[in-house]
Design a protein around this motif. Structure first.
Motif, PDB file in Angstrom:
ATOM      1  N   LEU A   1       0.869  -1.257   0.023  1.00 23.77           N
ATOM      2  CA  LEU A   1       0.148   0.046  -0.188  1.00 23.77           C
ATOM      3  C   LEU A   1       0.940   1.376   0.074  1.00 23.77           C
ATOM      4  CD1 LEU A   1      -2.664  -1.119   2.614  1.00 23.77           C
ATOM      5  CD2 LEU A   1      -2.935  -1.134   0.077  1.00 23.77           C
ATOM      6  N   GLY A   2       2.090   1.219  -0.476  1.00 24.46           N
ATOM      7  CA  GLY A   2       2.986   2.388  -0.627  1.00 24.46           C
ATOM      8  C   GLY A   2       3.732   2.428   0.648  1.00 24.46           C
ATOM      9  N   TYR A   3       3.568   1.774   1.315  1.00 22.31           N
ATOM     10  CA  TYR A   3       4.468   1.845   2.732  1.00 22.31           C
ATOM     11  C   TYR A   3       5.750   0.539   2.786  1.00 22.31           C
ATOM     12  CZ  TYR A   3       0.801   4.879   4.643  1.00 22.31           C
ATOM     13  OH  TYR A   3       0.044   5.932   4.881  1.00 22.31           O
ATOM     14  N   VAL A   4       6.821   1.018   3.073  1.00 25.31           N
ATOM     15  CA  VAL A   4       7.791  -0.154   3.542  1.00 25.31           C
ATOM     16  C   VAL A   4       7.748  -0.654   4.774  1.00 25.31           C
ATOM     17  CG1 VAL A   4      10.213  -0.576   3.551  1.00 25.31           C
ATOM     18  CG2 VAL A   4       9.258   0.931   1.799  1.00 25.31           C
ATOM     19  N   TRP A   5       7.240  -1.796   5.092  1.00 24.20           N
ATOM     20  CA  TRP A   5       7.149  -2.252   6.322  1.00 24.20           C
ATOM     21  C   TRP A   5       8.597  -2.909   6.707  1.00 24.20           C
ATOM     22  CZ3 TRP A   5       2.376  -1.745   8.585  1.00 24.20           C
ATOM     23  CH2 TRP A   5       1.411  -1.245   7.815  1.00 24.20           C
ATOM     24  N   VAL A   6       8.969  -2.919   7.944  1.00 23.21           N
ATOM     25  CA  VAL A   6      10.225  -3.588   8.381  1.00 23.21           C
ATOM     26  C   VAL A   6      10.031  -4.317   9.506  1.00 23.21           C
ATOM     27  CG1 VAL A   6      12.666  -3.036   9.354  1.00 23.21           C
ATOM     28  CG2 VAL A   6      11.522  -1.621   7.565  1.00 23.21           C
ATOM     29  N   CYS A   7      10.464  -5.427   9.750  1.00 18.78           N
ATOM     30  CA  CYS A   7      10.595  -6.297  10.576  1.00 18.78           C
ATOM     31  C   CYS A   7      12.103  -6.860  11.031  1.00 18.78           C
ATOM     32  CB  CYS A   7       9.592  -7.931  10.413  1.00 18.78           C
ATOM     33  SG  CYS A   7       9.605  -8.882  11.636  1.00 18.78           S
ATOM     34  N   LEU A   8      12.214  -6.612  12.224  1.00 18.79           N
ATOM     35  CA  LEU A   8      13.700  -6.887  12.823  1.00 18.79           C
ATOM     36  C   LEU A   8      13.699  -8.213  13.343  1.00 18.79           C
ATOM     37  CD1 LEU A   8      14.423  -3.540  14.686  1.00 18.79           C
ATOM     38  CD2 LEU A   8      14.817  -4.109  12.459  1.00 18.79           C
TER      39      LEU A   8
ATOM     40  N   GLU B   1       0.985 -11.871   5.612  1.00 18.93           N
ATOM     41  CA  GLU B   1      -0.287 -11.712   4.989  1.00 18.93           C
ATOM     42  C   GLU B   1      -1.174 -11.863   6.204  1.00 18.93           C
ATOM     43  OE1 GLU B   1       2.219 -13.254   3.819  1.00 18.93           O
ATOM     44  OE2 GLU B   1       2.523 -12.661   1.538  1.00 18.93           O
ATOM     45  N   GLU B   2      -1.130 -12.782   7.062  1.00 20.90           N
ATOM     46  CA  GLU B   2      -1.958 -13.032   8.248  1.00 20.90           C
ATOM     47  C   GLU B   2      -2.134 -12.039   9.305  1.00 20.90           C
ATOM     48  OE1 GLU B   2      -1.224 -16.911   9.705  1.00 20.90           O
ATOM     49  OE2 GLU B   2      -1.475 -17.858   7.865  1.00 20.90           O
ATOM     50  N   ASP B   3      -0.752 -11.519   9.671  1.00 23.40           N
ATOM     51  CA  ASP B   3      -0.647 -10.253  10.765  1.00 23.40           C
ATOM     52  C   ASP B   3      -0.721  -9.068  10.215  1.00 23.40           C
ATOM     53  OD1 ASP B   3      -0.374 -12.737  12.260  1.00 23.40           O
ATOM     54  OD2 ASP B   3       1.935 -12.683  12.506  1.00 23.40           O
ATOM     55  N   VAL B   4      -0.142  -8.696   9.269  1.00 21.34           N
ATOM     56  CA  VAL B   4      -0.220  -7.464   8.934  1.00 21.34           C
ATOM     57  C   VAL B   4      -1.358  -6.948   8.053  1.00 21.34           C
ATOM     58  CG1 VAL B   4       0.952  -5.372   7.769  1.00 21.34           C
ATOM     59  CG2 VAL B   4       2.357  -7.011   9.258  1.00 21.34           C
ATOM     60  N   MET B   5      -1.552  -7.643   6.844  1.00 20.74           N
ATOM     61  CA  MET B   5      -2.564  -7.528   6.111  1.00 20.74           C
ATOM     62  C   MET B   5      -3.778  -7.902   6.591  1.00 20.74           C
ATOM     63  SD  MET B   5      -0.732  -8.928   2.668  1.00 20.74           S
ATOM     64  CE  MET B   5      -2.233  -8.783   1.554  1.00 20.74           C
ATOM     65  N   GLY B   6      -3.885  -8.962   7.404  1.00 23.26           N
ATOM     66  CA  GLY B   6      -5.316  -9.144   8.130  1.00 23.26           C
ATOM     67  C   GLY B   6      -5.565  -8.118   9.172  1.00 23.26           C
ATOM     68  N   ALA B   7      -4.510  -7.453   9.858  1.00 29.05           N
ATOM     69  CA  ALA B   7      -4.978  -6.611  10.702  1.00 29.05           C
ATOM     70  C   ALA B   7      -5.461  -5.214  10.010  1.00 29.05           C
ATOM     71  CB  ALA B   7      -3.605  -6.210  11.690  1.00 29.05           C
ATOM     72  N   ILE B   8      -4.986  -4.991   8.871  1.00 34.19           N
ATOM     73  CA  ILE B   8      -5.364  -3.752   8.120  1.00 34.19           C
ATOM     74  C   ILE B   8      -6.557  -3.876   7.794  1.00 34.19           C
ATOM     75  CG2 ILE B   8      -4.913  -2.456   6.012  1.00 34.19           C
ATOM     76  CD1 ILE B   8      -1.706  -2.849   6.532  1.00 34.19           C
ATOM     77  N   GLU B   9      -6.943  -5.070   7.189  1.00 33.38           N
ATOM     78  CA  GLU B   9      -8.254  -5.456   6.717  1.00 33.38           C
ATOM     79  C   GLU B   9      -9.376  -5.304   7.739  1.00 33.38           C
ATOM     80  OE1 GLU B   9      -8.247  -8.684   4.162  1.00 33.38           O
ATOM     81  OE2 GLU B   9      -6.557  -7.930   2.626  1.00 33.38           O
ATOM     82  N   GLU B  10      -8.974  -6.013   8.984  1.00 32.97           N
ATOM     83  CA  GLU B  10      -9.660  -5.926   9.846  1.00 32.97           C
ATOM     84  C   GLU B  10     -10.265  -4.601  10.546  1.00 32.97           C
ATOM     85  OE1 GLU B  10      -9.039  -7.224  14.319  1.00 32.97           O
ATOM     86  OE2 GLU B  10      -8.809  -8.737  13.228  1.00 32.97           O
ATOM     87  N   ARG B  11      -9.331  -3.660  10.352  1.00 38.69           N
ATOM     88  CA  ARG B  11      -9.342  -2.326  10.834  1.00 38.69           C
ATOM     89  C   ARG B  11      -9.980  -1.290   9.860  1.00 38.69           C
ATOM     90  NH1 ARG B  11      -3.738  -3.176  13.605  1.00 38.69           N
ATOM     91  NH2 ARG B  11      -4.363  -3.717  15.545  1.00 38.69           N
ATOM     92  N   LEU B  12      -9.615  -1.292   8.559  1.00 38.26           N
ATOM     93  CA  LEU B  12      -9.836  -0.333   7.499  1.00 38.26           C
ATOM     94  C   LEU B  12     -11.014  -1.021   6.653  1.00 38.26           C
ATOM     95  CD1 LEU B  12      -6.443   1.289   7.051  1.00 38.26           C
ATOM     96  CD2 LEU B  12      -8.223   1.970   8.564  1.00 38.26           C
ATOM     97  N   GLY B  13     -11.157  -2.366   6.586  1.00 37.39           N
ATOM     98  CA  GLY B  13     -12.051  -2.940   5.451  1.00 37.39           C
ATOM     99  C   GLY B  13     -10.993  -3.337   4.318  1.00 37.39           C
ATOM    100  N   ASP B  14     -11.698  -3.977   3.374  1.00 40.35           N
ATOM    101  CA  ASP B  14     -10.934  -4.525   2.243  1.00 40.35           C
ATOM    102  C   ASP B  14     -10.268  -3.555   1.410  1.00 40.35           C
ATOM    103  OD1 ASP B  14      -9.888  -6.320   0.246  1.00 40.35           O
ATOM    104  OD2 ASP B  14     -11.915  -6.388  -0.723  1.00 40.35           O
ATOM    105  N   VAL B  15      -8.968  -3.691   1.079  1.00 40.64           N
ATOM    106  CA  VAL B  15      -8.417  -2.430   0.488  1.00 40.64           C
ATOM    107  C   VAL B  15      -8.676  -2.921  -0.790  1.00 40.64           C
ATOM    108  CG1 VAL B  15      -6.788  -2.115   2.106  1.00 40.64           C
ATOM    109  CG2 VAL B  15      -6.148  -3.810   0.673  1.00 40.64           C
TER     110      VAL B  15
END
Length: 74
Positions: free
Chosen positions: A45-52, A60-74
């Protein structure tokens, strides 16, 4: 290679330090020790996600799922 515009340290594409100002005057510097740390990244979605974490969770499950849960289907 690429270079930090602030410090002028230069790294190869594997993250190994290959050059730095006055590096030859510091023979005890371990270029591998001062290399870049590997991190997991993902563009979404135009952002760079970094995991250390060494083993990142499922994006897909943790980040994309949380985004869709909060904001709806992108």
């Amino acid at each position: 290679s690429f270079q930090c515009p602030y410090h002028a340290w230069t790294y190869d594409f594997e993250g190994k330090l290959i050059a730095a100002p006055n590096l030859t005057k510091m023979p005890d510097i371990d270029r591998n020790e001062y290399g870049l740390a590997k991190v997991h990244i993902r563009e979404y979605l135009g952002y760079v996600w970094v995991c250390l974490a060494e083993e990142p969770p499922s994006f897909e499950e943790d980040v994309m799922g949380a985004i869709e849960e909060r904001l709806g289907d992108v």
